[in-house]
Write a protein that holds these residues in place. Structure first.
Motif, mmCIF file in Angstrom:
data_model
loop_
_atom_site.group_PDB
_atom_site.id
_atom_site.type_symbol
_atom_site.label_atom_id
_atom_site.label_comp_id
_atom_site.label_asym_id
_atom_site.label_seq_id
_atom_site.Cartn_x
_atom_site.Cartn_y
_atom_site.Cartn_z
ATOM 1 N N GLU A 98 3.976 5.548 -5.780
ATOM 2 C CA GLU A 98 4.167 5.246 -7.197
ATOM 3 C C GLU A 98 5.445 4.446 -7.445
ATOM 4 N N ILE A 142 3.377 10.300 3.319
ATOM 5 C CA ILE A 142 2.449 9.408 2.637
ATOM 6 C C ILE A 142 1.948 8.319 3.578
ATOM 7 N N SER A 143 2.805 7.832 4.461
ATOM 8 C CA SER A 143 2.350 6.813 5.410
ATOM 9 C C SER A 143 1.290 7.378 6.343
ATOM 10 N N ASP A 188 -0.958 9.485 5.519
ATOM 11 C CA ASP A 188 -2.210 9.529 4.746
ATOM 12 C C ASP A 188 -2.924 8.181 4.720
ATOM 13 N N MET A 189 -2.235 7.120 5.112
ATOM 14 C CA MET A 189 -2.833 5.786 5.086
ATOM 15 C C MET A 189 -3.787 5.559 6.262
ATOM 16 N N GLU A 236 0.835 -1.210 0.000
ATOM 17 C CA GLU A 236 0.000 0.000 0.000
ATOM 18 C C GLU A 236 0.865 1.254 0.000
ATOM 19 N N LEU A 237 1.883 1.263 0.841
ATOM 20 C CA LEU A 237 2.783 2.423 0.891
ATOM 21 C C LEU A 237 3.492 2.616 -0.445
ATOM 22 N N SER A 279 2.602 1.634 -3.427
ATOM 23 C CA SER A 279 1.658 2.069 -4.465
ATOM 24 C C SER A 279 1.362 3.555 -4.353
ATOM 25 N N ARG A 280 1.172 4.028 -3.133
ATOM 26 C CA ARG A 280 0.880 5.450 -2.932
ATOM 27 C C ARG A 280 2.065 6.332 -3.319
#
Length: 549
Positions: A250, A274-275, A277-278, A244-245, A247-248
């Motif tokens: 990219e 970004i983590s 935001d999960m 998931e991380l 992919s976010r």
């Protein structure tokens, strides 16, 4: 001549009474002067592992190479994390440091207390700014605090083990090895090391008890508000978090190696942002946390404990009376847009349970049982009636059921287990400092302010009654345990009740307040709901593995 030899054996160099000679290297600290001529020695920012940067990012910790004299007078950097107040990432990857505080540099061999900070494995640190040791030092113990890697930097796990996971837990073990090897140079006893911690720190301590890599490194443990049986402290699918991380961000997710190559090109700030935001709301769901890896944690905590594969050291285990208060507003905001309504339980609980816990099947039947247990005869249109019952539910879901289970297993193996409920309500509570106007009781984290100074910052002074409770009751119980493995070895004006461990026939719980009170079968019916009623619901399907709405 004998005096010089003794000084060298103690690691103290002549001419500088703060210079300590370790097994490897030397440290220069500072003497901290207190009132009435009292003082202690502080060593801050002591590296126990190499900075986990460049090729060491996401890797196991590597022992630090000491050389020359290290000036240990300032706190080290906190590890990378997201600061909610500032709304941005903070910290530095060069963060694997510890602090040592000792009353005297001598050969007395004092009990040692090593603190594991909380923060849900995504925030926190061992800084002296927030964990002032003075109250504990007054009890003549040596105190150690430390940092360990957090979030994706500390728990990234890929299926091919390019990132093996549990890096933060391995940091903890390396810090303990440093303490074991060096604490005698600070007047501490390497054979009398007690671990204590709160929240994820408490869960980490119980993992230490189950990890083969940490055996022999400590002699006692105090788990405050958490253990590895609590769902929120174990990640059952860590590879999903890595995907998931990536992919976010990219990144190519073809393999763990490709994920690492991509992440290693990014700054810590980019990864931490970004983590963050999960999460649906603060720290939930728990994407980055300890996991079963076959090495640090050979099996599921439940299996290791049930089979007796853990260190049989004395434990203090407990929680605050109203743990769930800290999660009241968070869950209302996240699942109902900050508004309360009388359909909250029926409509939102089935969505909440899989986020807050590992329950992800039979959600509607479970919700009906919860409503009957916690909300019977409650006017659900009145939030003042709903709130305390809902806090009880959150307390039990997140903490009470795993505290009860953990203590029961310890008792099965004749391990001395002293269980408590922290009931003292002082001047400050975390929920009110965060803006709540009503009194919600003794919330998650409220107890730590009575162990360390400056938890809420330098500006909030502790009241005289709170200070009296801290010095005469709470820290006395903790340090008694660290010294003797028993929280009440003697009885006095303040410690007026003898505290026996839990037994197979009597579930003794000490209610910690201004006056101590030992209670048998504490919250018996609420505990039975989670130990019998809810498991009975799942017996038909065998386990709560697949969604069955």
């Amino acid at each position: 001549m004998k005096g010089i030899v003794l000084a060298l054996l103690l690691g103290i160099a002549q001419g500088d009474d703060t210079l300590v000679v370790l097994n490897k290297g030397r440290l220069r600290g500072e003497r901290v002067d207190l009132d009435f001529g009292e003082y202690y020695y502080a060593y801050r920012g002591v590296p126990y592992a190499k900075p986990p940067v460049k090729e060491l990012r996401f890797k196991d910790p590597v022992e630090f190479d000491y050389w020359g004299i290290i000036d240990a007078v300032e706190d080290g950097h906190i590890c990378p994390q997201f600061d909610i107040g500032q709304g941005q990432p903070v910290g530095d990857e060069n963060c694997l440091t510890l602090n040592v505080y000792t009353p005297k540099l001598d050969s007395k061999k004092r009990a040692v207390m090593v603190y594991f900070h909380g923060g849900s494995f995504v925030m926190g640190g061992g800084s002296s700014l927030y964990f002032g040791p003075e109250t504990l030092i007054e009890k003549d113990v040596v105190v150690v605090t430390f940092n360990y890697r957090l979030g994706p930097m500390g728990f990234l796990t890929t299926a091919d083990k390019a990132a093996s996971g549990n890096q933060g837990v391995k940091d903890q073990i390396m810090a303990l090895k440093w303490v074991k090897d060096n604490i005698d140079r600070f007047g501490g006893n390497p054979e009398k090391i007690t671990l204590f911690g709160e929240d994820s720190g408490a869960a980490s301590i119980t993992i230490m008890a189950m990890s083969p890599l940490a055996q022999g490194l400590f002699s006692g443990a105090i788990a405050m508000s958490g253990n590895a049986l609590c769902d929120q402290f174990i990640q059952s699918n860590p590879e999903e978090a890595a995907l998931e991380l990536a992919s976010r961000l990219e990144c190519d997710t073809e393999s763990g190696e490709t994920i690492l190559r991509c992440l290693n090109k990014l700054t810590q700030q980019e990864i931490i942002k970004i983590s963050q935001d999960m999460f649906m709301f603060w720290s939930f769901p728990r994407w980055f946390a300890p996991s079963v890896d076959g090495v640090v944690l050979p099996d599921k905590p439940e299996n290791l404990l049930a089979s007796g594969k853990f260190a049989k050291v004395p434990f203090m285990v407990g929680q605050t009376k109203d743990e769930g208060a800290a999660f009241y507003r968070l869950t209302i905001n996240a699942f109902n847009n900050g508004r309360y309504d009388d359909n909250f339980v029926d409509n939102k609980l089935p969505r909440m349970l899989p986020v807050l816990s590992d329950f992800n099947s039979k959600l509607y039947p479970m919700t009906r049982l919860i409503r009957k247990k916690y909300f019977t005869n409650v006017d659900m249109e009145v939030e003042e009636e709903f709130r305390p019952r809902y806090i009880n539910f959150l307390t039990d879901l997140l903490f009470s059921r795993c505290t009860d289970r953990f203590t029961s297993i310890l008792t099965k193996y004749s391990v001395p287990a002293y269980e408590y409920s922290f009931d003292y309500r002082g001047q400050y509570s975390v929920v009110n400092l965060q803006g709540e106007q009503v009194d919600m009781g003794v919330a998650h984290g409220d107890d730590v302010q009575y162990v360390f100074q400056h938890i809420w910052g330098q500006d909030l002074e502790m009241s005289s009654s709170d200070s009296k409770f801290s010095k005469n009751v709470y820290t006395t119980l903790l340090t008694n345990f660290a010294k003797t493995s028993v929280p009440t070895p003697t009885i006095d004006e303040f410690i007026s009740v003898s505290w026996p461990p839990v037994s197979p026939t009597l579930h003794n719980v000490m209610r910690i307040n201004n006056k101590l009170k030992l209670e048998t079968d504490f919250n018996k019916e609420r505990r039975r709901f989670w130990s019998e009623t809810i498991p009975d619901l799942f017996k038909a399907s065998g386990k709560k593995a697949k969604s069955e709405l």
